[in-house]
Design a protein around this motif. Structure first.
Motif, PDB file in Angstrom:
ATOM      1  N   LEU A  18       0.786  -1.262  -0.022  1.00 12.53           N
ATOM      2  CA  LEU A  18       0.050   0.015   0.070  1.00 12.53           C
ATOM      3  C   LEU A  18       0.966   1.197   0.076  1.00 12.53           C
ATOM      4  O   LEU A  18       0.374   2.358  -0.335  1.00 12.53           O
ATOM      5  CB  LEU A  18      -0.818   0.003   1.227  1.00 12.53           C
ATOM      6  CG  LEU A  18      -1.924  -1.174   1.576  1.00 12.53           C
ATOM      7  CD1 LEU A  18      -2.689  -1.151   2.583  1.00 12.53           C
ATOM      8  CD2 LEU A  18      -2.966  -0.971   0.238  1.00 12.53           C
ATOM      9  N   PHE A  19       1.828   1.165   0.500  1.00 13.28           N
ATOM     10  CA  PHE A  19       2.971   2.387   0.660  1.00 13.28           C
ATOM     11  C   PHE A  19       4.321   2.028  -0.136  1.00 13.28           C
ATOM     12  O   PHE A  19       5.302   1.768   0.612  1.00 13.28           O
ATOM     13  CB  PHE A  19       3.149   2.755   2.243  1.00 13.28           C
ATOM     14  CG  PHE A  19       2.099   2.813   2.891  1.00 13.28           C
ATOM     15  CD1 PHE A  19       1.256   4.074   2.885  1.00 13.28           C
ATOM     16  CD2 PHE A  19       1.696   1.980   3.745  1.00 13.28           C
ATOM     17  CE1 PHE A  19       0.115   4.343   3.483  1.00 13.28           C
ATOM     18  CE2 PHE A  19       0.245   2.133   4.388  1.00 13.28           C
ATOM     19  CZ  PHE A  19      -0.308   3.420   4.433  1.00 13.28           C
ATOM     20  N   PRO A  20       4.288   1.981  -1.386  1.00  9.49           N
ATOM     21  CA  PRO A  20       5.630   1.763  -2.405  1.00  9.49           C
ATOM     22  C   PRO A  20       6.604   2.801  -1.741  1.00  9.49           C
ATOM     23  O   PRO A  20       6.515   3.875  -1.071  1.00  9.49           O
ATOM     24  CB  PRO A  20       5.102   1.801  -3.607  1.00  9.49           C
ATOM     25  CG  PRO A  20       3.565   1.774  -3.542  1.00  9.49           C
ATOM     26  CD  PRO A  20       3.174   2.174  -2.223  1.00  9.49           C
ATOM     27  N   GLU A  21       7.754   2.426  -2.023  1.00  6.25           N
ATOM     28  CA  GLU A  21       9.158   3.020  -1.944  1.00  6.25           C
ATOM     29  C   GLU A  21       9.205   4.473  -2.255  1.00  6.25           C
ATOM     30  O   GLU A  21       9.443   5.305  -1.425  1.00  6.25           O
ATOM     31  CB  GLU A  21      10.307   2.588  -2.018  1.00  6.25           C
ATOM     32  CG  GLU A  21      10.731   1.168  -1.105  1.00  6.25           C
ATOM     33  CD  GLU A  21      12.015   0.775  -1.604  1.00  6.25           C
ATOM     34  OE1 GLU A  21      13.013   1.474  -1.985  1.00  6.25           O
ATOM     35  OE2 GLU A  21      12.289  -0.543  -1.220  1.00  6.25           O
ATOM     36  N   GLY A  22       8.686   4.776  -3.372  1.00 10.30           N
ATOM     37  CA  GLY A  22       8.826   6.211  -3.912  1.00 10.30           C
ATOM     38  C   GLY A  22       7.738   6.939  -3.495  1.00 10.30           C
ATOM     39  O   GLY A  22       7.765   8.163  -3.906  1.00 10.30           O
ATOM     40  N   THR A  23       6.706   6.526  -2.627  1.00 12.20           N
ATOM     41  CA  THR A  23       5.718   7.382  -2.509  1.00 12.20           C
ATOM     42  C   THR A  23       5.969   7.862  -1.317  1.00 12.20           C
ATOM     43  O   THR A  23       6.648   7.881  -0.497  1.00 12.20           O
ATOM     44  CB  THR A  23       4.365   6.549  -2.374  1.00 12.20           C
ATOM     45  OG1 THR A  23       4.624   5.670  -1.100  1.00 12.20           O
ATOM     46  CG2 THR A  23       3.708   5.873  -3.631  1.00 12.20           C
ATOM     47  N   PRO A  24       5.041   9.227  -0.975  1.00  6.09           N
ATOM     48  CA  PRO A  24       5.607   9.885   0.409  1.00  6.09           C
ATOM     49  C   PRO A  24       5.196   9.071   1.511  1.00  6.09           C
ATOM     50  O   PRO A  24       5.631   8.996   2.530  1.00  6.09           O
ATOM     51  CB  PRO A  24       4.438  10.993   0.169  1.00  6.09           C
ATOM     52  CG  PRO A  24       4.099  11.236  -1.047  1.00  6.09           C
ATOM     53  CD  PRO A  24       4.363   9.821  -1.731  1.00  6.09           C
ATOM     54  N   GLY A  25       4.130   8.110   1.469  1.00  4.42           N
ATOM     55  CA  GLY A  25       3.948   7.440   2.673  1.00  4.42           C
ATOM     56  C   GLY A  25       5.135   6.230   2.995  1.00  4.42           C
ATOM     57  O   GLY A  25       5.767   6.086   3.969  1.00  4.42           O
TER      58      GLY A  25
END
Length: 161
Positions: free
Chosen positions: A25-32
């Protein structure tokens, strides 16, 4: 580490665990994903700091114990030598008595008194077998123990902020 700090660290660990469990749900490139990575790095840094602090504290206690033992040993040598001086000079034996209390404060107070009183008697003590540097050696150990206590007080002050 205070109870409040431990509770916060446990919370950060739970956040890190949640981020790892839900990495889809929170891949590495995302802000999360980046936020979870930052929290994970913070947890690692806090744990490393805690381990280092505990190690340093343990070493400081051991060093203080060694210094305390050195002070007692040197004071004992002065006391025993004062008995030899007392043969010629009355009342000196009472001047160089070991502390009856076993607290660090009492030890330092009596050690300082030994330093003051032994200055005038230094030649007699050296003639009876003490090294010429016995006062400097004792002064060095007293200063080291005082520094250790000051360092400990500063650490306690820092925790209260």
């Amino acid at each position: 580490m205070t109870k409040e700090e431990r509770v916060r660290l446990e919370m950060f660990k739970r956040v890190t665990t949640f981020g790892a469990a839900n990495s889809g749900l929170f891949p590495e490139g995302t802000p999360g994903g980046e936020a979870f990575a930052i929290v994970g790095q913070a947890v690692e840094a806090i744990e490393a700091h805690t381990v280092a602090k505990l190690s340093a504290s343990s070493e400081a206690r051991k060093e203080a114990a060694r210094t305390r033992a050195n002070i007692r040993e040197q004071m004992k040598a002065i006391t025993l030598t004062a008995r030899g001086v007392a043969i010629v000079e009355d009342g000196i034996k009472k001047t160089f008595k070991m502390p009856t209390r076993h607290s660090d404060g009492a030890l330092l107070d009596v050690a300082r008194k030994f330093l003051d009183n032994a200055k005038a008697q230094k030649a007699k003590f050296v003639r009876l077998g003490l090294p010429a540097t016995f006062l400097d050696d004792l002064r060095t150990h007293v200063a080291a123990l005082e520094k250790a206590f000051e360092h400990r007080r500063e650490g306690r002050r820092g925790r209260k902020l």
